[in-house]
Motif scaffolding. Structure first.
Motif, PDB file in Angstrom:
ATOM      1  N   GLY A 163      -2.592  -1.730  15.019  1.00 57.48           N
ATOM      2  CA  GLY A 163      -3.115  -3.047  14.656  1.00 57.48           C
ATOM      3  C   GLY A 163      -4.300  -2.953  13.716  1.00 57.48           C
ATOM      4  N   ARG A 164      -5.223  -2.026  13.996  1.00 57.58           N
ATOM      5  CA  ARG A 164      -6.385  -1.855  13.112  1.00 57.58           C
ATOM      6  C   ARG A 164      -5.953  -1.367  11.729  1.00 57.58           C
ATOM      7  NH1 ARG A 164     -10.666   1.202  17.203  1.00 57.58           N
ATOM      8  NH2 ARG A 164     -10.884  -0.504  18.704  1.00 57.58           N
ATOM      9  N   PHE A 165      -4.974  -0.444  11.718  1.00 54.35           N
ATOM     10  CA  PHE A 165      -4.506   0.082  10.437  1.00 54.35           C
ATOM     11  C   PHE A 165      -3.879  -1.026   9.591  1.00 54.35           C
ATOM     12  CE2 PHE A 165      -0.971   1.815   7.927  1.00 54.35           C
ATOM     13  CZ  PHE A 165      -1.676   2.652   7.078  1.00 54.35           C
ATOM     14  N   LEU A 166      -3.030  -1.843  10.215  1.00 55.24           N
ATOM     15  CA  LEU A 166      -2.384  -2.934   9.481  1.00 55.24           C
ATOM     16  C   LEU A 166      -3.416  -3.951   8.997  1.00 55.24           C
ATOM     17  CD1 LEU A 166       0.819  -3.552  11.643  1.00 55.24           C
ATOM     18  CD2 LEU A 166       0.648  -2.367   9.443  1.00 55.24           C
ATOM     19  N   SER A 167      -4.422  -4.234   9.830  1.00 56.48           N
ATOM     20  CA  SER A 167      -5.470  -5.167   9.429  1.00 56.48           C
ATOM     21  C   SER A 167      -6.245  -4.628   8.232  1.00 56.48           C
ATOM     22  CB  SER A 167      -6.416  -5.426  10.597  1.00 56.48           C
ATOM     23  OG  SER A 167      -7.479  -6.266  10.214  1.00 56.48           O
ATOM     24  N   ALA A 168      -6.579  -3.338   8.263  1.00 57.18           N
ATOM     25  CA  ALA A 168      -7.309  -2.741   7.140  1.00 57.18           C
ATOM     26  C   ALA A 168      -6.469  -2.760   5.869  1.00 57.18           C
ATOM     27  CB  ALA A 168      -7.721  -1.309   7.491  1.00 57.18           C
ATOM     28  N   VAL A 169      -5.176  -2.429   6.002  1.00 58.08           N
ATOM     29  CA  VAL A 169      -4.295  -2.437   4.832  1.00 58.08           C
ATOM     30  C   VAL A 169      -4.191  -3.848   4.258  1.00 58.08           C
ATOM     31  CG1 VAL A 169      -1.912  -2.128   4.069  1.00 58.08           C
ATOM     32  CG2 VAL A 169      -2.985  -0.411   5.529  1.00 58.08           C
ATOM     33  N   THR A 170      -4.097  -4.848   5.133  1.00 65.14           N
ATOM     34  CA  THR A 170      -4.019  -6.235   4.675  1.00 65.14           C
ATOM     35  C   THR A 170      -5.258  -6.635   3.885  1.00 65.14           C
ATOM     36  OG1 THR A 170      -2.635  -6.812   6.582  1.00 65.14           O
ATOM     37  CG2 THR A 170      -3.696  -8.620   5.396  1.00 65.14           C
ATOM     38  N   GLN A 171      -6.434  -6.274   4.402  1.00 64.93           N
ATOM     39  CA  GLN A 171      -7.663  -6.602   3.694  1.00 64.93           C
ATOM     40  C   GLN A 171      -7.733  -5.905   2.338  1.00 64.93           C
ATOM     41  OE1 GLN A 171     -10.014  -8.816   4.537  1.00 64.93           O
ATOM     42  NE2 GLN A 171      -8.750  -9.401   6.304  1.00 64.93           N
ATOM     43  N   ILE A 172      -7.323  -4.646   2.292  1.00 68.97           N
ATOM     44  CA  ILE A 172      -7.353  -3.919   1.025  1.00 68.97           C
ATOM     45  C   ILE A 172      -6.415  -4.570   0.011  1.00 68.97           C
ATOM     46  CG2 ILE A 172      -6.778  -1.718  -0.071  1.00 68.97           C
ATOM     47  CD1 ILE A 172      -7.730  -0.326   2.451  1.00 68.97           C
ATOM     48  N   VAL A 173      -5.214  -4.948   0.477  1.00 70.36           N
ATOM     49  CA  VAL A 173      -4.254  -5.584  -0.421  1.00 70.36           C
ATOM     50  C   VAL A 173      -4.807  -6.914  -0.933  1.00 70.36           C
ATOM     51  CG1 VAL A 173      -1.984  -6.674  -0.542  1.00 70.36           C
ATOM     52  CG2 VAL A 173      -2.240  -4.446   0.561  1.00 70.36           C
ATOM     53  N   LEU A 174      -5.399  -7.705  -0.030  1.00 69.56           N
ATOM     54  CA  LEU A 174      -5.903  -9.020  -0.422  1.00 69.56           C
ATOM     55  C   LEU A 174      -7.013  -8.913  -1.458  1.00 69.56           C
ATOM     56  CD1 LEU A 174      -5.955 -10.994   2.964  1.00 69.56           C
ATOM     57  CD2 LEU A 174      -4.491 -11.404   0.990  1.00 69.56           C
ATOM     58  N   TRP A 175      -7.918  -7.950  -1.280  1.00 67.73           N
ATOM     59  CA  TRP A 175      -9.093  -7.885  -2.135  1.00 67.73           C
ATOM     60  C   TRP A 175      -8.886  -7.018  -3.368  1.00 67.73           C
ATOM     61  CZ3 TRP A 175     -13.144 -11.015  -1.865  1.00 67.73           C
ATOM     62  CH2 TRP A 175     -13.325 -11.738  -0.674  1.00 67.73           C
ATOM     63  N   VAL A 176      -8.258  -5.866  -3.221  1.00 68.57           N
ATOM     64  CA  VAL A 176      -8.139  -4.945  -4.343  1.00 68.57           C
ATOM     65  C   VAL A 176      -6.986  -5.326  -5.268  1.00 68.57           C
ATOM     66  CG1 VAL A 176      -7.767  -2.523  -4.985  1.00 68.57           C
ATOM     67  CG2 VAL A 176      -9.173  -3.084  -2.999  1.00 68.57           C
ATOM     68  N   ILE A 177      -5.914  -5.833  -4.718  1.00 66.15           N
ATOM     69  CA  ILE A 177      -4.729  -6.141  -5.526  1.00 66.15           C
ATOM     70  C   ILE A 177      -4.654  -7.623  -5.867  1.00 66.15           C
ATOM     71  CG2 ILE A 177      -2.210  -6.091  -5.576  1.00 66.15           C
ATOM     72  CD1 ILE A 177      -2.287  -3.647  -3.825  1.00 66.15           C
ATOM     73  N   MET A 178      -4.853  -8.490  -4.869  1.00 61.84           N
ATOM     74  CA  MET A 178      -4.629  -9.914  -5.096  1.00 61.84           C
ATOM     75  C   MET A 178      -5.739 -10.572  -5.913  1.00 61.84           C
ATOM     76  SD  MET A 178      -1.719 -10.228  -3.874  1.00 61.84           S
ATOM     77  CE  MET A 178      -1.579 -11.979  -4.213  1.00 61.84           C
ATOM     78  N   VAL A 179      -6.990 -10.122  -5.758  1.00 56.90           N
ATOM     79  CA  VAL A 179      -8.077 -10.746  -6.525  1.00 56.90           C
ATOM     80  C   VAL A 179      -7.852 -10.601  -8.027  1.00 56.90           C
ATOM     81  CG1 VAL A 179     -10.537 -10.592  -7.072  1.00 56.90           C
ATOM     82  CG2 VAL A 179      -9.803 -10.657  -4.693  1.00 56.90           C
ATOM     83  N   PRO A 180      -7.515  -9.401  -8.552  1.00 57.98           N
ATOM     84  CA  PRO A 180      -7.199  -9.339  -9.993  1.00 57.98           C
ATOM     85  C   PRO A 180      -6.011 -10.212 -10.395  1.00 57.98           C
ATOM     86  CG  PRO A 180      -7.622  -7.141  -9.125  1.00 57.98           C
ATOM     87  CD  PRO A 180      -7.549  -8.052  -7.944  1.00 57.98           C
TER      88      PRO A 180
END
Length: 361
Positions: free
Chosen positions: A153-170
Motif C-alpha cells: 500500500g505504501r509503495f503504490l501510494s508513493a508511486v501514485t504521488q510520483i506519477v501525479l507530480w513528476v509526470i502529470m504536472v508537466p
C-alpha cells in the motif's frame, strides 16, 4: 430599437429568476465546489500547479511568439526541456548536499535534546514517551494490516504521488499553456455585455497584481535562498545549505524568512554548546554573524530586489499582510500561506471598485 420584454408577474416566475434566490444558489454551489475541491486536493493540486505555471509563463510564451514568431507548442517544449535540464543539473549537485545535511541534522537531534534536558532541566524524554504511549493507545483498538499489505500500500501510494507530480504536472502545464489564450477568450464570453468594460478592467488589474506578485516572489526567493546559504556558510552556521533552502521557500510569503534566521541562531547555538568537544557559547559567533547575514539579505530584498523586480507593491498594509498570512496558514497550511496574499489583493481590488463610494467628477 427592440422594446424590452415586460417583467413577468411573481406568480409566473421560476424560483431561480428571483435575484435573491439566484444569488443564494450561486453561493451554495460555490461552497459545494470548494468543499469538493478540498476533498479531492491530492488529485487537484497537480492540476492547479500546472495551471499556475501556465499562467506565470504565459506572458513570456506570448511575447516570444509576438517578437520572433515562434509558435506556442515550440516555446512550451523548449521551456520544459530547459526546466528538466536545469532541475537535473541542480539536483546532481544540490540533492546530495541537501541529503547529507538533513541526515546529519537527524542524527544530531537526540544529542541536542539531551543537552537541552541537562542544561535547562527539561523533561523532553518523558514527554516524548508519553506522546508515543498515547499514540499507541489510540491505535491499539485498530487492527493492523499484514506487513506485506502495508508495504504494498505504501509503495503504490508513493508511486501514485510520483506519477501525479513528476509526470502529470508537466502534462497539465503543456496543455494549459497551449490553450491559455483560448481559455481567456472563452472566459470573456461569459462576462455580462453591459458590464463587460468594467469587469474586464477589474480582471486586468487582478491579473497584473497577482502575476507580478508570483513571478517576482519566485525570482526573489531563488536569489535570497542563494544569498542566505552563502552567507551562513561564511558565518560557519551548521546545515547552511539546508537553512538557505528553507529560508528561500519561506520567503515566498513576506516576513516569513524570519523563521530561517531563528533556525540559524538555534542550530549555531546548539552546535557550539552540545557535546564534550563543543567550544561553548560565543555571542559573536552565535548572534552577531548570523544576524548580519539575515540583515544583509533583508536589505537586499527590500531595497534592491523588490523595487527592481516587483516594479510595484501589493498596496497592502504590513499589518494586513501579516493578518491574512496567519489566517491563510491556519486554514490551508502551506497552500493557504502561499495564496493568502493574492486572495487579499483580489479582495482589495474588488472592495475599492464596488464597495468604496465614488466621488462625483
Amino acid at each position: 430599437m427592440i422594446p424590452a420584454e415586460p417583467e413577468k408577474p411573481a406568480a409566473d416566475r421560476h424560483l431561480w429568476e428571483f435575484p435573491a434566490v439566484r444569488d443564494l444558489l450561486v453561493v451554495v454551489l460555490a461552497s459545494i465546489l470548494v468543499w469538493l475541491a478540498y476533498l479531492l486536493k491530492e488529485i487537484l493540486l497537480p492540476i492547479f500547479v500546472g495551471l499556475l505555471l501556465a499562467y506565470l509563463m504565459n506572458p513570456m510564451i506570448t511575447g516570444v511568439r509576438t517578437r520572433w514568431g515562434i509558435s506556442r507548442p515550440v516555446s512550451i517544449v523548449t521551456i520544459l526541456i530547459l526546466l528538466i535540464l536545469a532541475g537535473a543539473g541542480l539536483g546532481t549537485w544540490a540533492a546530495p548536499l541537501l541529503a547529507k545535511q538533513s541526515t546529519k541534522l537527524l542524527e544530531r537531534i537526540p544529542d541536542y535534546l539531551r543537552d537541552m534536558e541537562n542544561r535547562f532541566g527539561l523533561d523532553i524524554g518523558d514527554l516524548t514517551k508519553q506522546l508515543a504511549a498515547e499514540g499507541e493507545e489510540g491505535e491499539g483498538e485498530k487492527e493492523e494490516p499484514p506487513p506485506v499489505v502495508s508495504l504494498v500500500g505504501r509503495f503504490l501510494s508513493a508511486v501514485t504521488q510520483i506519477v501525479l507530480w513528476v509526470i502529470m504536472v508537466p502534462i497539465y502545464f503543456a496543455f494549459f499553456a497551449w490553450r491559455f489564450q483560448h481559455m481567456v477568450h472563452e472566459g470573456k464570453q461569459y462576462l455580462p455585455p453591459k458590464r463587460h468594460p468594467r469587469a474586464a478592467d477589474v480582471l486586468r488589474r487582478m491579473d497584473e497584481a497577482i502575476g507580478t506578485f508570483f513571478r517576482a516572489r519566485l525570482l526573489i526567493c531563488l536569489i535570497i535562498g542563494i544569498v542566505f546559504a552563502a552567507g551562513w556558510w561564511l558565518a560557519d552556521v551548521p546545515y547552511w545549505f539546508l537553512l538557505g533552502a528553507i529560508t528561500g521557500v519561506l520567503s515566498i510569503v513576506p516576513y516569513l524568512s524570519i523563521g530561517g534566521w531563528l533556525l540559524a541562531l538555534l542550530f549555531k547555538y546548539l552546535e557550539m554548546t552540545t557535546g564534550p568537544d563543543a567550544p561553548g557559547f560565543e555571542w559573536m559567533a552565535v548572534l552577531l554573524w548570523p544576524t548580519l547575514v539575515f540583515a544583509f539579505g533583508n536589505f537586499l530584498e527590500a531595497w534592491i530586489l523588490t523595487p527592481w523586480i516587483h516594479g510595484r507593491t501589493t498596496h497592502l498594509h504590513p499589518i494586513t499582510i501579516l493578518s491574512v498570512v496567519l489566517i491563510g496558514g491556519g486554514l490551508g497550511g502551506f497552500w493557504g500561506l502561499l495564496l493568502a496574499i493574492p486572495f487579499a489583493i483580489c479582495l482589495d481590488i474588488l472592495a475599492k471598485e464596488f464597495l468604496r463610494p465614488r466621488l462625483p467628477s
